[in-house]
Design an enzyme around this catalytic site. Structure first.
Site, short mmCIF file in Angstrom:
data_model
loop_
_atom_site.label_atom_id
_atom_site.label_comp_id
_atom_site.label_asym_id
_atom_site.label_seq_id
_atom_site.Cartn_x
_atom_site.Cartn_y
_atom_site.Cartn_z
CB SER A 6 -0.94 0.02 1.20
OG SER A 6 -0.22 0.16 2.41
CB CYS A 7 1.82 3.85 -1.68
SG CYS A 7 0.91 3.88 -3.24
CG LEU A 8 -1.04 9.46 0.11
CD1 LEU A 8 -1.51 9.14 1.52
CD2 LEU A 8 -0.23 10.75 0.11
N GLY A 61 -1.48 4.83 -4.81
CA GLY A 61 -1.53 3.61 -5.62
C GLY A 61 -0.38 3.46 -6.60
CB SER A 118 0.97 0.01 -3.76
OG SER A 118 -0.08 0.65 -4.45
#
Length: 100
Positions: free
Chosen positions: A80-82, A84, A87
């Site tokens: 996950s990231c902020l 997308g 990720s």
């Protein structure tokens, strides 16, 4: 935004259900982002810039560095990231290293 191999995107609810199983959740945001915006419970933070190196570490070194058992190439992993973007990159990196 969340990414998984089988399904390119996951909702937070789907992630919560997955986390009840034996999935490793890797957050690839930078450490300052975790400090500012918070951490998803039971995730481990490996910034994208460290990911390729981390996934090739000796398992003992990985455990020492990230306080978590290193995933095997067949273990379920979610990134996950902020937004997308990172990720998805993380997924490409992991698959290029032989993770399924």
């Amino acid at each position: 935004s969340l990414c998984a191999g089988g399904a390119p995107s996951l909702s937070y609810r789907e992630l919560k259900d997955l986390k009840k199983t034996n999935v490793l959740h890797i957050d690839v945001r930078e450490r300052w982002e975790i400090d500012r915006f918070g951490k998803i419970p039971d995730s481990i933070n490996i910034p994208l810039g460290e990911l390729v190196e981390a996934l090739q570490m000796d398992p003992m070194e990985f455990k020492e560095q990230y306080n978590q058992k290193m995933p095997s190439k067949s273990d379920p992993v979610v990134f996950s990231c902020l937004a997308g973007t990172r990720s998805k990159q993380a997924l490409v990196f992991a698959m290029s290293l032989g993770f399924s």
